[in-house]
Design a protein around this motif. Structure first.
Motif, mmCIF file in Angstrom:
data_model
loop_
_atom_site.group_PDB
_atom_site.id
_atom_site.type_symbol
_atom_site.label_atom_id
_atom_site.label_comp_id
_atom_site.label_asym_id
_atom_site.label_seq_id
_atom_site.Cartn_x
_atom_site.Cartn_y
_atom_site.Cartn_z
ATOM 1 N N ASP A 325 8.786 -5.996 -11.606
ATOM 2 C CA ASP A 325 9.470 -4.713 -11.756
ATOM 3 C C ASP A 325 9.246 -4.133 -13.145
ATOM 4 O OD1 ASP A 325 10.997 -6.362 -13.356
ATOM 5 O OD2 ASP A 325 12.908 -5.932 -12.360
ATOM 6 N N GLY A 328 9.508 -0.506 -13.517
ATOM 7 C CA GLY A 328 10.743 0.107 -13.056
ATOM 8 C C GLY A 328 11.029 -0.118 -11.594
ATOM 9 N N ASP A 329 10.016 -0.482 -10.829
ATOM 10 C CA ASP A 329 10.180 -0.754 -9.398
ATOM 11 C C ASP A 329 9.320 -1.962 -9.050
ATOM 12 O OD1 ASP A 329 11.076 -0.455 -6.841
ATOM 13 O OD2 ASP A 329 9.879 1.324 -6.363
ATOM 14 N N GLN A 330 9.681 -2.675 -8.014
ATOM 15 C CA GLN A 330 8.986 -3.911 -7.644
ATOM 16 C C GLN A 330 7.651 -3.587 -6.998
ATOM 17 O OE1 GLN A 330 11.539 -6.603 -5.559
ATOM 18 N NE2 GLN A 330 9.864 -7.868 -4.855
ATOM 19 N N GLN A 331 6.551 -3.963 -7.657
ATOM 20 C CA GLN A 331 5.204 -3.653 -7.188
ATOM 21 C C GLN A 331 4.298 -4.861 -7.376
ATOM 22 O OE1 GLN A 331 4.456 -0.838 -5.627
ATOM 23 N NE2 GLN A 331 6.448 0.135 -6.008
ATOM 24 N N ARG A 349 4.666 3.735 -0.425
ATOM 25 C CA ARG A 349 6.097 4.016 -0.434
ATOM 26 C C ARG A 349 6.887 2.721 -0.359
ATOM 27 N NH1 ARG A 349 9.909 5.012 3.656
ATOM 28 N NH2 ARG A 349 8.275 4.549 5.184
ATOM 29 N N ARG A 351 9.029 -0.864 -2.018
ATOM 30 C CA ARG A 351 8.853 -1.990 -2.919
ATOM 31 C C ARG A 351 7.963 -3.041 -2.257
ATOM 32 N NH1 ARG A 351 13.602 -4.620 -3.279
ATOM 33 N NH2 ARG A 351 14.569 -3.427 -1.607
#
Length: 456
Positions: A325, A328-331, A349, A351
């Protein structure tokens, strides 16, 4: 402690094939003309609409006990081929020639007329507690033998022989390695959802030879096989300490890996089996480390804020995929095996989590969570070509078969009442082309599967 289980090596079973005599010529290896089956080979990308019609009679036998084993071996072969989705077994009620006669000399017109393109024949012989199985694979249309060999083993290992024969059929007719002579380790779950008992369990890929490896006195998560299929790395909550541990299948011995100050989780072995890559928490962050199994020395690969978890090596050991993350977002991210050149590869779109590299190196499988829905998908290592294979209320944790053709994962079903009595978690599998999704039967609820390499 789990008692030591004797292993029957693949080479031990196969070694006799080139030297044991059999009625008629055993082509080992097959002649060059037989390398490309004329009537049976197919493009596996078309298998959803064009599976191979194959006839699998019982193996012949001179005694009732040999005949029984011959029937059992044929039944396992049939189940393996059918479950792959790439073969269509011919109805046995349509067979004209008997197994005994076919084992002597196939009457090809009898098999052509019932629609078979491929045919297996063979014989099982018992001498005390030793079993000898002769096996041949035929391409019916040109009346050509594609494979012929013999296996010898203790009679108790008849099921292992059936899996080996299934792999031979798969490889000769589809042109790539099979995956039937393998095992699956997973987390066996029982009890209410908020008080689950989680044990390590192991089984053959078809669900047989099932056994529990731990007793449920502590919880386990994310088991993963060593390349030799005789060790398992997993996350253990022994004495309420979240640590990565190793389980030795030959002795049942367990040991904690490393001496990290915080929690360790999501382990995987390196392709050469000499190291384990894992995540370790320090403060509010989680970073990726490699632990050398011989020296137990730790090397940190990532740093900085965020949670870097679920690392997995590429098959050649040069790269590692993980989810983080940090943006900022789980990728999903890929980096060099030394921690260099970190780059994001997921841009769809939602996680992304639980990445795993295909043994063929061509794909990375993942879990995607978007709009309250879970999905299992694959993409190329550079992030291109993303495809969703299956979607549902709760599914995650993909693992590849050793040939990279099939994925296994676990699927949850939601509670149907306030007590949660309808909740369950089950294993499922799907072809990477997105067809042949099916449930894998286990004695209890199940999660976190990991597929072994081909047994050696």
């Amino acid at each position: 402690m789990t008692p030591k289980t004797p292993r029957l090596g693949r080479r031990t079973l196969i070694a006799a094939g080139a030297t044991l005599a059999a009625p008629g010529p055993l082509a080992w290896p097959p002649p060059a003309a037989a390398q490309a089956p004329q009537g049976a080979v197919i493009d596996i990308t078309r298998a959803r609409t064009d599976p191979i019609p194959i006839a699998v009679p019982d193996l012949a036998g001179a005694t009732p006990e040999a005949q029984r084993i011959g029937r059992d071996i044929a039944r396992v072969i049939l189940a393996n081929l059918r479950n792959s989705g790439l073969f269509r077994p011919v109805d046995r009620a349509a067979f004209i020639q008997s197994p005994e006669a076919a084992a002597q000399t196939p009457r090809f017109q009898d098999w052509r007329v019932i629609g078979a393109q491929a045919l297996t024949t063979g014989r099982a012989e018992l001498a005390g507690d030793r079993l000898r199985v002769e096996f041949r694979l035929w391409d019916v249309l040109p009346e050509q033998q594609l494979q012929g060999t013999a296996f010898t083993a203790p009679a108790a290992n008849w099921r292992r022989i059936a899996h080996l024969i299934s792999d031979v059929i798969y490889e000769r007719l589809l042109g790539e390695k099979g995956y039937f002579d393998t095992r699956v380790v997973y987390v066996a779950e029982s009890g209410p959802r908020d008080r689950r008992t989680r044990r390590l369990a192991i089984m053959d890929q078809d669900g047989e030879n099932h056994r529990f490896l731990t007793d449920g006195s502590f919880s386990v998560l994310t088991p993963r096989f060593h390349p030799n299929a005789q060790q398992i790395a997993f996350m253990s909550y022994f004495q309420n300490q979240p640590r990565v541990s190793l389980f030795h299948l030959d002795t049942g011995r367990q040991e904690v890996l490393g001496n990290f100050a915080g929690m360790t989780l999501s382990p995987r072995f390196s392709p050469d089996g000499r190291a384990v890559v894992l995540s370790a928490t320090r403060g509010g962050d989680a970073n990726i480390f490699v632990v050398d199994l011989a020296t137990r020395r730790e090397r940190q690969l990532t740093s900085g804020g965020g949670l870097d978890v679920s690392p997995c090596f590429s098959p050649d050991g040069s790269q590692i995929v993980f989810n983080s993350d940090r943006g900022g977002d789980q990728q999903l991210y890929v980096m060099g095996a030394d921690g260099s050149n970190v780059r994001r590869i997921s841009f769809g779109r939602g996680r992304y989590a639980t990445p795993v590299w295909s043994p063929r190196g061509d794909l990375i499988a993942f879990t995607r969570i978007a709009g309250g829905q879970f999905a299992i998908g694959v993409m190329r290592p550079d992030g291109s070509g993303e495809r969703i294979l299956s979607e549902g209320w709760g599914m995650e944790g993909p693992t590849f078969a050793p040939n990279g053709r099939v994925l296994m994962y676990f699927r949850e079903t939601p509670a149907r009442d306030a007590r949660g009595s309808g909740y369950s978690s089950r294993l499922a599998s799907i072809d990477i082309a997105g067809f042949n999704e099916r449930q894998i039967v286990t004695p209890t609820d199940a999660s976190d599967p990991a597929w072994s390499p081909l047994l050696s």
